[in-house]
Design a protein around this motif. Structure first.
Motif, PDB file in Angstrom:
ATOM      1  N   SER A 158      34.284  26.870  39.611  1.00  0.00           N
ATOM      2  CA  SER A 158      33.356  25.773  39.881  1.00  0.00           C
ATOM      3  C   SER A 158      32.160  25.726  38.949  1.00  0.00           C
ATOM      4  CB  SER A 158      32.855  25.859  41.326  1.00  0.00           C
ATOM      5  OG  SER A 158      32.147  27.069  41.547  1.00  0.00           O
ATOM      6  N   LYS A 159      31.771  26.866  38.357  1.00  0.00           N
ATOM      7  CA  LYS A 159      30.609  26.833  37.470  1.00  0.00           C
ATOM      8  C   LYS A 159      30.618  28.024  36.532  1.00  0.00           C
ATOM      9  CE  LYS A 159      27.375  29.345  40.483  1.00  0.00           C
ATOM     10  NZ  LYS A 159      26.028  29.350  41.076  1.00  0.00           N
ATOM     11  N   LEU A 160      30.006  27.832  35.373  1.00  0.00           N
ATOM     12  CA  LEU A 160      29.842  28.885  34.377  1.00  0.00           C
ATOM     13  C   LEU A 160      28.500  28.683  33.706  1.00  0.00           C
ATOM     14  CD1 LEU A 160      31.047  31.253  32.659  1.00  0.00           C
ATOM     15  CD2 LEU A 160      31.915  29.495  31.094  1.00  0.00           C
ATOM     16  N   ASN A 161      27.681  29.736  33.705  1.00  0.00           N
ATOM     17  CA  ASN A 161      26.377  29.705  33.047  1.00  0.00           C
ATOM     18  C   ASN A 161      26.373  30.736  31.922  1.00  0.00           C
ATOM     19  OD1 ASN A 161      25.470  27.866  35.020  1.00  0.00           O
ATOM     20  ND2 ASN A 161      24.693  29.512  36.318  1.00  0.00           N
ATOM     21  N   ASP A 187      26.248  34.200  33.350  1.00  0.00           N
ATOM     22  CA  ASP A 187      27.491  34.948  33.480  1.00  0.00           C
ATOM     23  C   ASP A 187      27.847  35.702  32.201  1.00  0.00           C
ATOM     24  OD1 ASP A 187      28.216  34.017  36.170  1.00  0.00           O
ATOM     25  OD2 ASP A 187      28.432  32.065  35.204  1.00  0.00           O
ATOM     26  N   LEU A 312      38.161  25.931  33.963  1.00  0.00           N
ATOM     27  CA  LEU A 312      36.909  25.273  33.601  1.00  0.00           C
ATOM     28  C   LEU A 312      36.667  25.239  32.100  1.00  0.00           C
ATOM     29  CD1 LEU A 312      34.353  23.905  34.707  1.00  0.00           C
ATOM     30  CD2 LEU A 312      33.283  26.166  34.807  1.00  0.00           C
ATOM     31  N   SER A 488      25.121  25.232  31.240  1.00  0.00           N
ATOM     32  CA  SER A 488      25.595  25.290  32.631  1.00  0.00           C
ATOM     33  C   SER A 488      26.735  24.294  32.790  1.00  0.00           C
ATOM     34  CB  SER A 488      24.460  24.962  33.603  1.00  0.00           C
ATOM     35  OG  SER A 488      23.358  25.836  33.409  1.00  0.00           O
ATOM     36  N   LEU A 489      27.925  24.803  33.126  1.00  0.00           N
ATOM     37  CA  LEU A 489      29.121  23.978  33.192  1.00  0.00           C
ATOM     38  C   LEU A 489      29.625  23.865  34.624  1.00  0.00           C
ATOM     39  CD1 LEU A 489      28.957  25.097  30.234  1.00  0.00           C
ATOM     40  CD2 LEU A 489      31.446  25.068  30.226  1.00  0.00           C
ATOM     41  N   THR A 490      30.032  22.667  35.005  1.00  0.00           N
ATOM     42  CA  THR A 490      30.798  22.412  36.228  1.00  0.00           C
ATOM     43  C   THR A 490      32.001  21.562  35.827  1.00  0.00           C
ATOM     44  OG1 THR A 490      29.788  20.308  36.885  1.00  0.00           O
ATOM     45  CG2 THR A 490      28.607  22.341  37.502  1.00  0.00           C
ATOM     46  N   THR A 493      30.217  18.150  34.740  1.00  0.00           N
ATOM     47  CA  THR A 493      29.031  18.023  33.888  1.00  0.00           C
ATOM     48  C   THR A 493      28.788  19.296  33.087  1.00  0.00           C
ATOM     49  OG1 THR A 493      28.013  16.590  35.555  1.00  0.00           O
ATOM     50  CG2 THR A 493      26.566  17.469  33.855  1.00  0.00           C
ATOM     51  N   TRP A 494      28.381  19.092  31.840  1.00  0.00           N
ATOM     52  CA  TRP A 494      27.846  20.166  30.992  1.00  0.00           C
ATOM     53  C   TRP A 494      26.358  19.881  30.811  1.00  0.00           C
ATOM     54  CZ3 TRP A 494      30.452  23.509  27.028  1.00  0.00           C
ATOM     55  CH2 TRP A 494      29.544  24.140  26.168  1.00  0.00           C
ATOM     56  N   LYS A 495      25.509  20.857  31.118  1.00  0.00           N
ATOM     57  CA  LYS A 495      24.069  20.710  30.910  1.00  0.00           C
ATOM     58  C   LYS A 495      23.584  21.778  29.943  1.00  0.00           C
ATOM     59  CE  LYS A 495      19.567  20.617  33.207  1.00  0.00           C
ATOM     60  NZ  LYS A 495      18.804  20.967  34.424  1.00  0.00           N
TER      61      LYS A 495
END
Length: 529
Positions: A158-161, A187, A312, A488-490, A493-495
């Motif tokens: 669900s997410k990767l930082n 991460d 992801l 920050s990835l979901t 969205t990529w931020k």
């Protein structure tokens, strides 16, 4: 086998070789096994100093394993200060920060051939899980590091930082950004080159280098050790696993394949330069948490590779130094020349280019991340005057870039995002099918990180850059301060957050968020957050 004596004869007549100092009391009371054995660490082991002066590190996470690293170096700037003997080191991995729930342990042999550095590929771990690790030798224990495995390739994630970093010239500033990065909610860390700098001692250094220009294996080992003694860098390595790749300064400024770009030096001879490159590559491997397949064979090393994080993200990690042809028009910033259009000129080499396209074509992940060294997007610094471009970037390798942009336009891999460094400034740019036609298709995005310390404090604005930005409409952001880029990835969205440091010429600079941008799944192009 690389002949380092020959390298010294060619290159090192003007530099006194720094001898390995081995005192009679440097290492006593240890019965050494020449081959691996299951013996326990010997309690009477003694060093001339604390042996884990370079800290610990981890990297290369996959769903069931991760690499952990350390090096025995009681005298880090003296060749390590170790005698030429093998030393068993015990390692432990735990599921808790206090190292009470040990899930894996073993013994690894630190050898002089690898400067008493060790890497352990810890197998049999749970996916997507935090772990802690440490090393022990005799009565000494290393700091405790933290690492994390990746999720399985096809699993939902669900997410990767992660943080993007590059360019950490020890002489030009403190590693303040790493102090803040180590405390961030991440991460992993992605380093895209210039981990060390090869130059000699600068008269204006904030923190001087430890020797003249580095040329031999011992030189490169001591320079890596100097950089690794930085407390903030060690903290960032302890906090997260890293994915690393090199650029030029790990060997020599602006080198291309077997070609030195520095005039009037003996290593203009390609055979001599390859010996220098072999020394540099070995020292790099000795100091990075890389998997064993990246161990150099002479002047060659496998550094391009692919890492998946569930469904992801996929990191396609490139090497744009080892296989590139010479810069077609020279390595400066200049107008185009005829050679710039040579279809045989390449920044990646054909084998790596084919590997990249094959991986992008087969990828099933939401975000396809191309982590590499130098800026891909066009930056025309004198538009309307025939244009001037940096020949050391993809701007100097038009055929390579045209093929990549064409592939992205035609094959449409999911959400391609390029990560770059090298340029000592922050940029956010759209990748265009044709950079000379602003109306052409946007085929991807590129985020460029500034330096950790290279070029000193920097500044938020630069009138020279800002003058040509309107004529480069695909460029959405520029900033010249130091820091790191947080991504920050979901699935949707990529931020990207540009984290900048107030000063690096003093040790207590502050950090702030300068700007944020987003990329939406399925919608090419960068938008301001």
């Amino acid at each position: 086998m690389v002949d380092y004596r020959s390298l010294e004869q060619f290159l090192h007549s003007h530099i006194k070789r720094r001898n390995l100092i081995i005192g009679a009391g440097a290492f006593t009371g240890l019965a050494i096994a020449n081959q691996f054995s299951h013996q326990k660490a010997i309690a009477k082991t003694r060093f001339s100093n604390y042996p884990f002066t370079l800290g610990v590190a981890s990297g290369e996470p996959d769903p069931t394993s991760v690499v952990i690293w350390t090096r025995l170096a009681p005298e880090p700037l003296n060749g390590g200060g170790m005698p030429p003997v093998n030393v068993p080191i015990h390692w432990e991995v735990a599921s808790d920060a206090n190292m009470r729930r040990i899930v894996s342990r073993g013994t690894v042999l630190a050898t002089p051939q690898l400067a008493h550095s060790v890497r352990v590929v810890v197998e049999g771990l749970q996916s997507d899980t935090w772990y802690w690790y440490r090393f022990n030798v005799g009565q000494d224990a290393s700091p405790i590091g933290r690492t994390r495995t990746a999720p399985f390739a096809n699993s939902y994630f669900s997410k990767l930082n992660f943080a993007l970093v590059s360019c950490q010239n020890y002489q030009q500033g403190y590693y303040t950004a790493y102090k803040y990065l180590a405390k961030d909610d991440l991460d992993l860390v992605v380093h895209v080159g210039d981990y060390i700098y090869e130059g000699g001692i600068s008269a204006t250094a904030i923190r001087p280098h430890n020797s003249p220009e580095i040329l031999t294996l011992e030189d490169y080992r001591n320079r890596h050790a100097l950089y690794k003694t930085d407390a903030n860098l060690q903290a960032a390595h302890r906090a997260f696993p890293w994915i690393v790749t090199w650029d030029d300064h790990e060997v020599e400024n602006n080198y291309a394949n077997d070609i030195s770009e520095v005039d009037n030096e003996p290593d203009q001879d390609p055979q001599v330069f390859l010996q220098r490159r072999a020394a540099a590559y070995q020292a790099y491997y000795e100091h990075m948490p890389l998997r064993p397949f990246s161990k150099p064979k002479g002047p060659d090393a496998q550094i391009f590779r692919r890492l998946d994080f569930g469904n992801l993200a996929t990191f396609h990690v490139l090497d744009t130094r080892q296989y590139r042809t010479d810069q077609p028009c020279g390595d400066g910033t200049k107008e185009r020349c005829a050679a710039d259009f040579d279809p045989k000129a390449t920044i990646t080499g054909k084998r790596q280019e084919d590997w990249l396209y094959d991986g992008l074509n087969k990828s099933q992940t939401k975000w396809n991340i191309i982590a590499q060294q130098v800026v891909v997007a066009q930056i025309d610094t004198k538009p309307g005057e025939g244009g001037t471009y940096s020949m050391d970037k993809w701007d100097g390798y038009l055929a390579s870039r045209d093929r990549l942009m064409h592939f992205l336009e035609q094959r449409k891999p999911s959400n391609p995002v390029v990560l770059s460094g090298d340029i000592h400034s922050n940029w956010a740019m759209n990748l265009k099918a044709d950079f000379n036609k602003p109306e052409s298709t946007t085929v991807g995005s590129e985020f460029v990180c500034t330096s950790i310390s290279s070029a000193g404090d920097g500044a938020d604005s630069n009138p020279t850059v800002e003058a040509y930005l309107p004529d480069n409409p695909h460029i959405k952001f520029y900033n010249g301060q130091r820091g790191y880029v947080r991504c920050s990835l979901t699935p949707t969205t990529w931020k990207t957050d540009y984290m900048v440091v107030s000063k690096v010429t003093i040790p207590d600079g502050t950090i702030s968020k300068r700007a944020s941008f987003v990329v939406e799944d399925g919608r090419s192009g960068i938008q301001q957050a």
